[in-house]
Design a protein around this motif. Structure first.
Motif, PDB file in Angstrom:
ATOM      1  N   THR A 104      14.404  -9.504  -0.899  1.00 21.37           N
ATOM      2  CA  THR A 104      13.356  -9.763  -2.167  1.00 21.37           C
ATOM      3  C   THR A 104      12.254  -9.019  -1.823  1.00 21.37           C
ATOM      4  N   ILE A 105      11.723  -8.288  -2.802  1.00 24.11           N
ATOM      5  CA  ILE A 105      10.336  -7.601  -2.808  1.00 24.11           C
ATOM      6  C   ILE A 105       9.383  -7.698  -3.841  1.00 24.11           C
ATOM      7  N   ASP A 106       8.318  -7.680  -3.566  1.00 22.01           N
ATOM      8  CA  ASP A 106       7.192  -7.946  -4.585  1.00 22.01           C
ATOM      9  C   ASP A 106       5.905  -7.168  -4.187  1.00 22.01           C
ATOM     10  N   ILE A 107       4.891  -7.204  -5.333  1.00 22.35           N
ATOM     11  CA  ILE A 107       3.764  -6.710  -4.861  1.00 22.35           C
ATOM     12  C   ILE A 107       2.726  -8.022  -4.588  1.00 22.35           C
ATOM     13  N   ASP A 108       1.691  -7.982  -3.422  1.00 30.70           N
ATOM     14  CA  ASP A 108       1.293  -8.712  -3.039  1.00 30.70           C
ATOM     15  C   ASP A 108       0.134  -9.615  -3.886  1.00 30.70           C
ATOM     16  N   VAL A 109      -0.432  -8.716  -4.731  1.00 30.06           N
ATOM     17  CA  VAL A 109      -1.417  -9.380  -5.546  1.00 30.06           C
ATOM     18  C   VAL A 109      -1.336  -9.040  -7.005  1.00 30.06           C
ATOM     19  N   PHE A 110      -0.122  -9.284  -7.382  1.00 28.59           N
ATOM     20  CA  PHE A 110       0.517  -8.902  -8.874  1.00 28.59           C
ATOM     21  C   PHE A 110      -0.524  -9.208  -9.771  1.00 28.59           C
ATOM     22  N   LYS A 111      -0.905 -10.460  -9.459  1.00 31.17           N
ATOM     23  CA  LYS A 111      -1.829 -11.109 -10.619  1.00 31.17           C
ATOM     24  C   LYS A 111      -3.020 -10.395 -10.955  1.00 31.17           C
ATOM     25  N   ILE A 112      -3.652  -9.618 -10.023  1.00 27.98           N
ATOM     26  CA  ILE A 112      -4.606  -8.858 -10.261  1.00 27.98           C
ATOM     27  C   ILE A 112      -4.357  -7.739 -11.130  1.00 27.98           C
ATOM     28  N   ILE A 113      -3.247  -7.096 -10.904  1.00 27.78           N
ATOM     29  CA  ILE A 113      -2.679  -6.049 -11.727  1.00 27.78           C
ATOM     30  C   ILE A 113      -2.490  -6.390 -13.090  1.00 27.78           C
ATOM     31  N   LYS A 114      -1.983  -7.470 -13.215  1.00 31.91           N
ATOM     32  CA  LYS A 114      -1.659  -8.101 -14.603  1.00 31.91           C
ATOM     33  C   LYS A 114      -3.047  -8.254 -15.457  1.00 31.91           C
ATOM     34  N   ALA A 150       6.190   1.996  -9.254  1.00 29.36           N
ATOM     35  CA  ALA A 150       5.131   1.233  -9.618  1.00 29.36           C
ATOM     36  C   ALA A 150       3.943   2.276  -9.857  1.00 29.36           C
ATOM     37  N   LYS A 151       3.837   3.217  -9.062  1.00 26.72           N
ATOM     38  CA  LYS A 151       2.615   4.158  -9.256  1.00 26.72           C
ATOM     39  C   LYS A 151       2.886   5.057 -10.490  1.00 26.72           C
ATOM     40  N   LYS A 152       3.681   5.175 -11.179  1.00 29.46           N
ATOM     41  CA  LYS A 152       3.938   6.044 -12.452  1.00 29.46           C
ATOM     42  C   LYS A 152       2.779   5.579 -13.308  1.00 29.46           C
ATOM     43  N   GLU A 153       2.582   4.278 -13.450  1.00 33.10           N
ATOM     44  CA  GLU A 153       1.620   3.801 -14.492  1.00 33.10           C
ATOM     45  C   GLU A 153       0.084   3.412 -13.883  1.00 33.10           C
ATOM     46  N   LEU A 154       0.147   3.572 -12.432  1.00 29.84           N
ATOM     47  CA  LEU A 154      -0.981   3.280 -11.953  1.00 29.84           C
ATOM     48  C   LEU A 154      -1.764   4.659 -11.317  1.00 29.84           C
ATOM     49  N   PRO A 155      -3.109   4.360 -11.108  1.00 26.99           N
ATOM     50  CA  PRO A 155      -3.957   5.559 -10.612  1.00 26.99           C
ATOM     51  C   PRO A 155      -3.346   5.786  -9.154  1.00 26.99           C
ATOM     52  N   LYS A 156      -3.378   7.045  -8.801  1.00 29.34           N
ATOM     53  CA  LYS A 156      -2.635   7.666  -7.693  1.00 29.34           C
ATOM     54  C   LYS A 156      -3.184   7.010  -6.503  1.00 29.34           C
ATOM     55  N   TYR A 207      -4.241   4.027  -6.193  1.00 27.87           N
ATOM     56  CA  TYR A 207      -4.345   2.389  -6.224  1.00 27.87           C
ATOM     57  C   TYR A 207      -3.608   2.178  -5.084  1.00 27.87           C
ATOM     58  N   ASN A 208      -4.054   1.292  -4.308  1.00 26.86           N
ATOM     59  CA  ASN A 208      -3.553   0.751  -2.926  1.00 26.86           C
ATOM     60  C   ASN A 208      -2.621  -0.279  -3.193  1.00 26.86           C
ATOM     61  N   LEU A 209      -1.463  -0.147  -2.950  1.00 29.01           N
ATOM     62  CA  LEU A 209      -0.423  -1.278  -3.273  1.00 29.01           C
ATOM     63  C   LEU A 209      -0.071  -1.514  -1.911  1.00 29.01           C
ATOM     64  N   SER A 210      -0.033  -3.069  -1.827  1.00 27.70           N
ATOM     65  CA  SER A 210       0.947  -3.707  -0.770  1.00 27.70           C
ATOM     66  C   SER A 210       1.828  -4.639  -1.238  1.00 27.70           C
ATOM     67  N   LEU A 211       3.010  -4.340  -0.582  1.00 33.68           N
ATOM     68  CA  LEU A 211       4.176  -5.052  -0.713  1.00 33.68           C
ATOM     69  C   LEU A 211       4.677  -5.941   0.263  1.00 33.68           C
ATOM     70  N   TYR A 260       0.348 -10.725   7.172  1.00 31.39           N
ATOM     71  CA  TYR A 260      -0.044  -9.584   6.965  1.00 31.39           C
ATOM     72  C   TYR A 260      -0.181  -9.079   5.672  1.00 31.39           C
ATOM     73  N   LYS A 261      -0.497  -7.498   5.199  1.00 28.95           N
ATOM     74  CA  LYS A 261       0.012  -6.941   4.257  1.00 28.95           C
ATOM     75  C   LYS A 261       1.227  -6.257   4.679  1.00 28.95           C
ATOM     76  N   ASN A 262       1.943  -5.613   3.730  1.00 26.78           N
ATOM     77  CA  ASN A 262       2.875  -4.816   3.893  1.00 26.78           C
ATOM     78  C   ASN A 262       3.914  -5.236   4.841  1.00 26.78           C
ATOM     79  N   THR A 263       4.496  -6.351   4.677  1.00 20.11           N
ATOM     80  CA  THR A 263       5.542  -6.911   5.813  1.00 20.11           C
ATOM     81  C   THR A 263       6.664  -6.718   5.215  1.00 20.11           C
TER      82      THR A 263
END
Ligand code: C2E
Ligand code: CA
Ligand code: CA
Length: 959
Positions: free
Chosen positions: A569-579, A642-648, A650-654, A686-689
């Motif tokens: 299973t995989i997801d973004i850490d703070v998806f809520k903020i993106i939303k 994910a990055k297609k619609e986000l600024p280059k 943007y620091n994504l942690s998964l 941690y982030k990115n685990t």
């Protein structure tokens, strides 16, 4: 000509006057009988209301058929009524229970006029359980002085071995104050009372003065005849008024509550759903179960906090063996149709919570023959509904012959061959039939016939299980279910109202309407095809819906070996903020892009679906050496999407979680849970685990399970101890108050600290029992040491407990057992509770304050706190979280503490700071005018004995 007209007019006038006179003569023949009634009774209500004028009115209306009087009803109090009867101003008075004294003065009917239930009631704002004798014991009960109920009530008290203090009221209307009881009748008409016990049944009669013996005889005679005509007369009229009233609403008993606690709160309620039964239950566009029955059970689950797992089947395509298998493991069945035999043995039927309207389909010709539908002659077909009351049909179509079918096609075939003149179907079925089948020229009619929707409840768990559901249904209330019903049937309302028109209008109108219906059906038809496709597809991503994914996963497992696959299973850490930042539309695009990339890279060899929001699940082959690479690729691909619609930048942690399928017998949903657990666990650290579900996690879950398995016994065997931690007044440096903290000391084992078990108890609701236990322990200690000057003791009450219906009440009950007052106890509520269940916690907070408890807001500043909350809540105390003191940035911590203290001082709220471990901290707090300090620097949590010793010594602390 003129003469003729005048003559006509004269004749008409004569006729008119004559008829007027004759009616007058006729009506004056009827003697008027004055009937006095007790006003607040539900005997006569609103005379203008159409069908519910009151119990008494209805009875007199019935007996009127056998008498020749006009009844005039006049409201009185009981005393007034008796006076008027004495003075002869009224002829009759009702309803009156039998007492000897009254019988000496007046004459009673021999026939009963009413059968009433005698109820013990209480203000509906007072939380209590049904039949809660313990709570009733020693309380006041109001009753009217003339009440004929007392004897019966005395018996009841004796039977239950309780005592109550009577307060007699001379007035008819008594306003009991919160917590007092009120003895009344089921025919009473008072708002805001609810029943807490049924004492018994009592008869009441009509009385008259002795001079009116003849009249009473006539009434008796009429009553007798009316009862011969309808033996259930009094009962059905009683129910007509009682059933809908608040007094009739059932409440949970202690037994129910005990049962519910017994029933493992962690378990899911398995609910069998027939997915081909629109609008009762079906699969919606997202691929999830939906419909009146599904929404209703979800409403119950939400209200009463249980979890549901759906078992889906299709009554038309699954074999009865398959369905039987599903039923075997189900607690509840939602289906209403055509498989009663399968259910009957193992399931009982609940009360109905909703209903669906039925329609009649018939041909033009049939309609012509039978201008009015209820004069329909001939044969009429209907499917076999499980819980349907056939009498409804017999009543409406009283000249027909009914044939019941198991199978829709068969019924349609017969109808088309003209062997049936009409068929009765549900609104949804009508739509379906018109969409799918070629019916000979046909019309739709709405009927008052309704199919009640009920739950089928597994008998295995006993009678109480059914009762609990019935009460839940009753308490959630018709209105809430009705809303669901309306929402669900909305799609059909167009044809519904049209068919209503059909009944009343001419063929021309009908023709226009039929064309309309066809257009509507055509449109629906198109939509429906799309629907089938969507049910198997996740609308947002175009991937397999979870439902299909489960099916494919199941197939895959059947062919696989142990350790062959991993559930990722995989997801973004703070998806809520993106939303929150980018909004729903953009978020949908992001998810779509992620799905697209994942599908491109992994779709060929792996199963993929989306669990919710941004959480995707993949079933991947396990190749140990490749695992790391695989995860990296998974993350890269996800980010690429994910990055297609986000600024280059943007620091994504998964976070990625994995569960290696080492045991093929683990249920699919659990495998996915395991994977999610490790994903979420990793996120905390941690982030990115990437976390593979491992032994440690498993152990953690097993520990949790172990805690759960031991907790009940531990409470019974008093393995929970209460320790006390003093809070020191910083001016005089003496203990001013204390906090009670719980410990778990297993026999011969080491101490377990609350951080290990409280979160688990909060998850499964057991915390409530523990909180009451600690509360009671504290009360015991306060009571036993009454001779000492006991400090205010604070008890931690979890939000879960606070939300409980009976909470403040239960506390009052415990306090009174130990002769204590709410002001002896402080309740600590953690600030985070106000963030989650804001409204209800606030209400309970107010309630506690109102009852006289001192209330503290715990862990203030630990979460998303706001100083506004202080202003808003009017707490007695705030406890500043210990985090501020260990804060690395001391300067900042101090500033915050200082401003909290200032604000609190202004609002007259006391401040306690927790976790004071050093001299410096104590000095600082003293300087900042903090009222009290709690922490290891002064005192650790200590045993009851040590605590009492400190009080006795009046221990002086120093900094
Ligand atoms: P809390 O209400 O914030 O309680 C304070 C916790 O801080 C206690 O931990 C206490 O032992 C600890 N503490 C006290 N002084 C110091 C100090 O100087 N330094 C440090 N580092 N810690 C200090 P405890 O007893 O382990 O309880 C932990 C939490 O468990 C409590 O936090 C409370 O939320 C919960 N809890 C404890 N007893 C109960 C209970 O009876 N019912 C409920 N619902 N929750 C309880
Ligand atoms: Ca606390
Ligand atoms: Ca705290």
């Amino acid at each position: 000509m003129k003469k003729l007209i005048i003559l006509c007019i004269i004749i008409i006038l004569i006729i008119a006057v004559g008829s007027l006179l004759s009616t007058q003569v006729y009506s004056s023949e009827k003697e008027t009988i004055k009937v006095g009634y007790i006003e607040y009774y539900n005997i006569i209500k609103d005379i203008d209301s159409v069908d519910k004028k009151g119990y008494g009115y209805d009875v007199f209306n019935e007996i009127d058929n056998y008498m020749n009087y006009t009844f005039e009803f006049i409201p009185y109090t009981y005393e007034e009524g008796i006076e008027k009867l004495r003075s002869g101003e009224i002829d009759l008075f009702a309803p009156v229970t039998y007492t000897e004294e009254r019988a000496n003065e007046f004459i009673y009917t021999t026939e009963e006029f009413a059968v009433e239930k005698i109820l013990v009631t209480v203000d509906d704002g007072f939380s209590t359980l049904y039949d809660d004798e313990e709570l009733m014991n020693g309380k006041k009960v109001f009753t009217v002085s003339y009440s004929g109920y007392i004897d019966l009530f005395e018996d009841y008290l004796e039977r239950k071995n309780i005592k109550m203090e009577y307060i007699y009221s001379d007035k008819d209307e008594v306003e009991p104050i919160l917590g007092d009881y009120y003895l009344t009748s089921s025919l009473n008409y008072i708002d805001n009372l609810k029943t807490t016990a049924v004492v018994g049944e009592i008869n009441s009669y009509v009385i008259a003065g002795k001079e009116n013996t003849e009249l009473i005889k006539e009434i008796d005679n009429a009553l007798q005849r009316a009862k011969e005509e309808n033996p259930m007369l009094l009962y059905s009229l009683h129910d007509k008024y009682y059933q809908d009233s608040k007094l009739a609403q059932k409440d949970f008993t202690k037994e129910h509550i005990a049962y519910a606690l017994e029933y493992d709160g962690n378990d899911f309620i398995e609910v069998a759903v027939n997915i081909d039964q629109k609008p009762i239950s079906y699969i919606n566009e997202e691929g999830y179960p939906d419909g009146i029955a599904v929404k209703s059970i979800e409403l119950l689950a939400e209200t009463y906090g249980f979890k549901i797992q759906y078992l889906m089947y299709n009554v038309n395509t699954n074999s009865s063996e398959e369905i039987a298998e599903i039923y075997n493991i189900s607690d509840i069945i939602l289906s209403q149709t055509r498989d009663l035999d399968l259910k009957q043995e193992k399931f009982s039927v609940s009360d109905s919570y909703a209903s669906i309207g039925m329609m009649t389909i018939m041909t033009d010709a049939t309609m012509e023959r039978n201008q009015l539908t209820n004069e329909l002659v001939g044969k009429i077909g209907m499917l076999n509904y499980d819980t349907f009351d056939i009498e409804q049909v017999e009543e409406y179509y009283n000249k027909f012959e009914l044939e019941i079918f198991e199978n829709m096609d068969e019924m349609i075939k017969k109808y088309n061959k003209d062997e049936l003149q009409a068929i009765i179907v549900s609104e949804a079925e009508a739509n379906q039939i018109l969409e799918e089948t070629s019916l000979r020229n046909t019309q739709l009619y709405s009927t008052p016939i309704e199919i009640p929707i009920r739950l089928f409840v597994n008998k295995n768990f006993g009678e109480t299980y059914l009762e609990v559901y019935n009460i839940m249904i009753d308490r959630v209330g018709q209105a809430a279910f009705r809303e669901i019903e309306i929402e669900e049937v909305e799609g059909f309302t167009v044809s519904m109202s049209i068919s209503r028109l059909i009944r009343e209008y001419t063929p021309e109108v009908i023709l226009v309407i039929i064309t309309l219906i066809l257009i509507i059906y055509y449109y629906r038809n198109k939509r429906k095809k799309k629907l089938i496709k969507q049910a198997s597809i996740d609308k947002v991503t175009g991937l397999d819906s979870l439902l299909i994914f489960y099916q494919k996963f199941d197939q895959l497992l059947k062919k696989s070996k142990e350790n062959e696959y991993i559930v990722m299973t995989i997801d973004i850490d703070v998806f809520k903020i993106i939303k929150e930042t980018y909004g729903n539309e953009k978020v949908s695009n992001i998810i779509k892009n992620i799905a697209e990339e994942l599908n491109k890279q992994f779709g060929k060899d792996n199963l993929i679906s989306r669990i919710e929001n941004d959480v995707f699940v993949l079933i991947m082959k396990n190749e140990q050496t490749e695992l790391e690479k695989k995860v990296k690729k998974l993350v890269d691909v996800y980010i690429l999407g994910a990055k297609k619609e986000l600024p280059k930048t943007y620091n994504l942690s998964l976070s990625v979680g994995g569960y290696l399928i080492s045991d093929l017998t683990v249920p699919i949903t659990k495998m996915i849970d395991y994977s999610s657990i490790s994903r979420v666990e990793g996120k905390k650290l941690y982030k990115n685990t990437f976390y593979l579900f491992d032994e440690a996690m498993k152990r953690k879950y097993e520990t949790e399970n172990e805690i759960v398995s031991k907790m009940k016994k531990a409470l019974e065997e008093k393995e929970f101890l209460v320790v006390y931690q003093p809070k020191i007044n910083l001016k005089i440096l003496k203990m001013q108050s204390a906090e009670a903290l719980v410990r778990w000391k297993e026999k011969n084992e080491k101490m377990i600290y609350p951080d290990q078990f409280i979160p688990v108890f909060e998850k499964n609701g057991f915390i409530t029992n523990l909180d009451y236990y600690v509360f009671e322990e504290v009360c015991r200690v306060l009571n036993e040491n009454r001779n000492l000057k006991m400090p205010l003791v604070a008890v931690n009450i979890s939000a879960i407990t606070l939300i409980e219906d009976i909470t403040p009440l239960k506390m009052i009950e415990i306090l009174s057992k130990y002769n204590l007052k709410p002001s002896n106890i402080q309740i600590e509520i953690t600030e985070s509770a106000f963030v989650k269940e804001t409204d209800i916690i606030k209400q309970k907070f107010e309630k506690l304050k109102q009852l006289g408890f001192s209330v503290a807001i715990d862990d203030f500043g630990a979460g998303i706190s706001s100083l506004n909350r202080l202003n808003d809540l009017k707490a007695d105390v705030i406890k500043i979280d210990k985090g501020f003191l260990d804060n690395q940035d001391l300067e900042r911590g101090n500033i915050i503490i200082e401003s909290i203290i200032k604000m609190a001082n202004k609002l007259n709220i006391k401040v306690v700071t927790e976790g004071v471990e050093t001299k410096e901290q104590a000095e600082l707090l003293q300087k900042l005018n903090c009222n009290e300090a709690q922490g290891y620097y002064f005192e650790k949590p200590i045993s009851e004995e040590q605590f009492i010793k400190i009080i006795e010594e009046d221990k002086q602390y120093k900094i």
